[in-house]
Design an enzyme around this catalytic site. Structure first.
Site, PDB file in Angstrom:
ATOM      1  N   SER A   1       0.811  -1.179   0.000  1.00 10.43           N
ATOM      2  CA  SER A   1       0.000   0.000   0.000  1.00 10.43           C
ATOM      3  C   SER A   1       0.853   1.240   0.000  1.00 10.43           C
ATOM      4  CB  SER A   1      -0.785   0.027   1.274  1.00 10.43           C
ATOM      5  OG  SER A   1      -0.010   0.577   2.310  1.00 10.43           O
ATOM      6  N   GLY A   2       0.225   2.344   0.305  1.00  6.08           N
ATOM      7  CA  GLY A   2       0.996   3.547   0.493  1.00  6.08           C
ATOM      8  C   GLY A   2       1.636   3.844  -0.818  1.00  6.08           C
ATOM      9  N   CYS A   3       2.341   2.892  -1.327  1.00  5.58           N
ATOM     10  CA  CYS A   3       3.120   3.169  -2.480  1.00  5.58           C
ATOM     11  C   CYS A   3       3.215   1.963  -3.354  1.00  5.58           C
ATOM     12  CB  CYS A   3       4.481   3.539  -2.032  1.00  5.58           C
ATOM     13  SG  CYS A   3       4.226   4.882  -0.937  1.00  5.58           S
ATOM     14  N   GLY A   4       3.527   0.885  -2.722  1.00  2.00           N
ATOM     15  CA  GLY A   4       3.596  -0.344  -3.449  1.00  2.00           C
ATOM     16  C   GLY A   4       4.380  -0.138  -4.687  1.00  2.00           C
TER      17      GLY A   4
END
Lengths: 266, 266
Positions: A104-107
């Site tokens: 998540s966040g960025c992955g």
């Protein structure tokens, strides 16, 4: 917003007062993209617009070259999966790739995209320019659209725009996912991303530059900050990076000749 | 802050005024962690405190169990590498793992840590409690320490604290990296993380819960929002999640019995 948020019970504390209330949080799921029935990546994302996410992800990673490569795409949020049918030659790198989990966040780190350099020349010649007034007005529209953020405070937004307004808009817990979703939405409609302005609520790190290079968007506008590596890549790739775009203020980090303002180009 | 930031030339636009100025941006590097000479992961990170980052990452992923497993650690920001010597039995999963690139912003998805469930029981019994006053005061200290953020606007911060104050503090372009750095700092010093309060500037997604479970920190405090999956995991793992902690305000999402406030526990 359907499937994007969920209500939870919380205790809200303000100084000495504490009250039991309902709060809205953004949803997060692990979604696996299957490319020609081969599991290709598992992303932590907001389970909405999964078809756009899959198309945009595969495009950003260079696995597909245009929307036509997606013969059929079907996402199912309950099954946490998106299936993409593409021409036979298109397979995940290394044949049967082990299931990579990216967060998540960025992955989205994979970036099998070591090879963006060949795109550089094209970008550098792309003469697209705009003005600080237009950017300020696009950011206003961008903020207005950020509905889930206003409810949950927990998502990133991305958009593709031209000088007249926003053409595609998306939200996700991951800033990379949000960008993949807007790119995917465009290519699934058979529309260009080339020459558009890429807008993001998030920080601009090197991998965001790789996505912009793939999508051939010559200008990136962010509410937030770029990293030094992103600035370096942008300089080399011929991409204009505008950071801290808030109201009529903004910092132009690279290729300022594309942004008309009091100072003119440089 | 040495090695954490870099100065770049920008055009700063405010309405019709545009001026050439210097701006400070946060640094971003690709750093590879070698575990017993085996490349284990490549992270997009701020090239500072690389030893703590490596130790914390390996610990968060369950590859090492405690600080003693790190016999020697040596980071070199110019070589973009950290070498960790651990006992012979400790190897990257799948023997020779292909070099996984995980991105900035968040990166750190790998989470070979499917198996946090066994930790749950321990967390649930951990009776650590605190008060909303203490959290407000810790957040104040946390904000004060966030030096690079104030300069660049481009980093996340993390801390480990007890009721008396912050014990470890770190910054990184990735919110996961910042957490790994504070955990790594503690374990390299032979200190406990168990029972401490984990503080983060970033969103609380499921992978942050996995890190907290590994470090056995029963309370997570964030300036930002949790996702629904993080709330669900926190409920199951017995971890208290406090979000939107700003001034004397905060939302308690799970296991509110640990936070004394006007309402008391629940």
């Amino acid at each position: 917003m359907k499937r994007a948020t969920r209500s939870v019970d919380i205790v809200r504390i303000k100084g000495v007062a504490a009250t039991k209330e309902k709060d809205t949080v953004v949803r997060e799921s692990s979604v696996t993209i299957f490319l020609n029935d081969e599991p290709t990546v598992t992303l932590q994302c907001t389970p909405k617009d999964l078809e756009s996410l899959a198309a945009g992800f595969l495009f950003s990673e260079g696995l597909i070259k245009h929307g036509k490569d997606v013969r059929r795409v079907y996402g199912d949020a309950r099954d946490c999966a998106v299936w993409v049918d593409a021409p036979d030659g298109i397979v995940p790198p290394n044949g049967n790739l082990t299931r990579r989990t990216v967060t998540s966040g960025c992955g989205k780190g994979l970036t099998f995209a070591g090879s963006v350099k060949h795109i550089m020349g094209a970008q550098r010649r792309a003469g697209k320019s705009t003005s600080s007034d237009i950017i300020a007005s696009l950011m206003k529209e961008f903020q207005k659209k950020s509905q889930t953020y206003r409810t949950t405070g927990g998502v990133h937004s991305a958009a593709l725009a031209d000088d007249h307004g926003i053409l595609a808009f998306s939200e996700d817990i991951g800033r990379h996912n949000a960008i993949d979703k807007v790119v995917g939405e465009r290519i699934l409609k058979g529309k260009e991303t080339r020459g558009l302005i890429l807008m993001t609520s998030g920080r601009v790190s090197s991998d965001i530059l790789v996505k912009a290079a793939r999508a051939r968007t010559p200008i990136i506008v962010s509410r937030s900050a770029p990293t030094d590596l992103a600035v370096k890549l942008a300089r080399e790739l011929g991409i204009t990076v505008v950071g801290f775009a808030r109201g009529s203020r903004m910092n132009v980090y690279t290729h300022g000749w594309r942004i008309e303002s009091g100072l003119g180009g440089r």
